[in-house]
Scaffold this active site. Structure first.
Site, PDB file in Angstrom:
ATOM      1  N   HIS A 121       0.866  -1.174   0.000  1.00 11.16           N
ATOM      2  CA  HIS A 121       0.000   0.000   0.000  1.00 11.16           C
ATOM      3  C   HIS A 121       0.900   1.221   0.000  1.00 11.16           C
ATOM      4  O   HIS A 121       1.734   1.382   0.885  1.00 11.16           O
ATOM      5  CB  HIS A 121      -0.927   0.005   1.226  1.00 11.16           C
ATOM      6  CG  HIS A 121      -1.888   1.149   1.189  1.00 11.16           C
ATOM      7  ND1 HIS A 121      -3.147   1.048   0.640  1.00 11.16           N
ATOM      8  CD2 HIS A 121      -1.747   2.449   1.574  1.00 11.16           C
ATOM      9  CE1 HIS A 121      -3.752   2.231   0.711  1.00 11.16           C
ATOM     10  NE2 HIS A 121      -2.913   3.096   1.277  1.00 11.16           N
ATOM     11  N   CYS A 122       0.748   2.070  -0.978  1.00 12.93           N
ATOM     12  CA  CYS A 122       1.616   3.236  -1.096  1.00 12.93           C
ATOM     13  C   CYS A 122       0.847   4.491  -0.697  1.00 12.93           C
ATOM     14  O   CYS A 122      -0.074   4.905  -1.410  1.00 12.93           O
ATOM     15  CB  CYS A 122       2.129   3.379  -2.524  1.00 12.93           C
ATOM     16  SG  CYS A 122       3.126   4.860  -2.735  1.00 12.93           S
ATOM     17  N   PRO A 123       1.173   5.121   0.437  1.00 14.73           N
ATOM     18  CA  PRO A 123       0.438   6.329   0.830  1.00 14.73           C
ATOM     19  C   PRO A 123       0.665   7.483  -0.148  1.00 14.73           C
ATOM     20  O   PRO A 123      -0.203   8.346  -0.283  1.00 14.73           O
ATOM     21  CB  PRO A 123       1.010   6.669   2.212  1.00 14.73           C
ATOM     22  CG  PRO A 123       2.299   5.950   2.304  1.00 14.73           C
ATOM     23  CD  PRO A 123       2.206   4.749   1.407  1.00 14.73           C
TER      24      PRO A 123
END
Ligand SMILES: [Zn+2]
Ligand SMILES: [Zn+2]
Length: 327
Positions: free
Chosen positions: A156-158
């Site tokens: 998951h890439c913020p």
């Protein structure tokens, strides 16, 4: 029970409620499938806004501090056009990565009817996610931010406020590539600017005062260098993941492949939506050769970002297996 490598990393939950598919709510109606994908996560939204602001800051310094005051018209037009084109492609890739469903498994599809429709062989095991009540296809993982199981989830890439998975990896790779390119381009231009302006009178070299100009340029240098390193590493890791057909999570788990690995070139074609063409570099072109992804389908296209051991453990703890005894 059969012990296959598949079971090595997944806890076998024996709580009776997980063995009761009736507990799951039916899948959402077709109407909700057409809505836009957007993760409502405050931290992710803030990170995404910061990303745009950093690109706009770089564009501001490149144009107003370096190119517009320059007396070399051709140099300014060529570099201005190149930088803005790359920056536009970077932001477009960012939007596509953020707003594309990364490959979410239908929520709540672990219903009795659905499991029966899979026509499982005796002893065959399916995995049910207790968080989103879905039947997890092989290589899918539950993301606690997206609150969904994502096919071929890499991480998951913020910064793009989304998971990187099967369906949006191309846009994420393009985003890292274009950010690395504009960072490199900005660094080269700052280098030239310093070279030329040290020989000239600084007041003629920028419309800002010399101290302001130097501060703005140093900040741009710092930003560009940081992002050049970060996005180049990210880009390399992603392409490596695609070519080795192994997602970031699978690599961190050191998982023995339970899927049939495809060749590096096939992986690239699958991740970028077809044979090598300009479309590979176009964030507006859609992926047209993705698998339709029924629940048990093995999906396609891997990748990675930094993830701690605790996060992996959290992932593993959520992977609950149920054994369907179809005799
Ligand atoms: Zn889930
Ligand atoms: Zn996610």
């Amino acid at each position: 029970m059969m012990i296959t490598p598949l079971h090595r990393f997944r806890d076998i939950e024996r709580t009776p409620e997980y063995l009761q598919p009736e507990k799951c709510v039916p899948p959402p109606s077709r109407a909700s499938l057409g809505t836009m994908w957007f993760i409502r996560d405050g931290c992710g939204i803030a990170c995404a806004v910061v990303t745009w602001m950093l690109v706009f800051y770089a564009d501001f310094v490149v144009l107003l501090v370096m190119l517009v005051p320059s007396r070399d018209y051709v140099y300014s037009v060529i570099n201005g056009t190149l930088f803005n084109t790359l920056a536009f492609l970077a932001l477009a890739s960012h939007f596509r990565a953020m707003l594309t469903d990364p490959g979410a498994v239908p929520k709540g599809n672990a219903t009795k009817e659905f499991i029966e429709s899979l026509q499982l062989k005796p002893g065959q095991v399916v995995y049910k996610c207790p968080k989103c009540c879905s039947i997890k296809p092989d290589r899918a993982h539950h993301c606690s931010v997206c609150k969904r199981c994502i096919r071929k989830m890499d991480h998951h890439c913020p910064w793009v406020n989304n998971c990187v998975g099967e369906n949006n990896q191309k846009y994420f790779v393009l985003f890292t590539m274009y950010i690395a390119l504009i960072s490199l381009h900005a660094l080269i231009m700052v280098g030239f600017h310093f070279l030329y302006c040290f020989e000239e009178d600084w007041t003629k070299c920028s419309s800002f005062s010399p101290p302001t100009t130097v501060i703005l340029l140093i900040l741009l240098c710092f930003e560009a260098l940081l992002f050049l390193i970060f996005t180049s590493v990210m880009f390399g890791t992603q392409v490596h993941s695609i070519c080795t057909d192994e997602t970031g999570i699978e690599r961190l788990k050191n998982q023995k492949p339970t899927w049939e690995k495809i060749s590096g070139w096939e992986g690239m074609k699958l991740a970028f939506g077809g044979a090598l063409s300009l479309g590979w570099f176009n964030p507006f072109s859609n992926l047209n050769c993705q698998s339709p992804a029924p629940a048990e389908a093995v999906a396609a296209a891997p990748a990675s970002e930094i993830m701690t051991q605790e996060e992996i453990e959290q992932f593993l703890a959520r992977d609950v297996a149920i054994q369907m005894l179809h005799e």
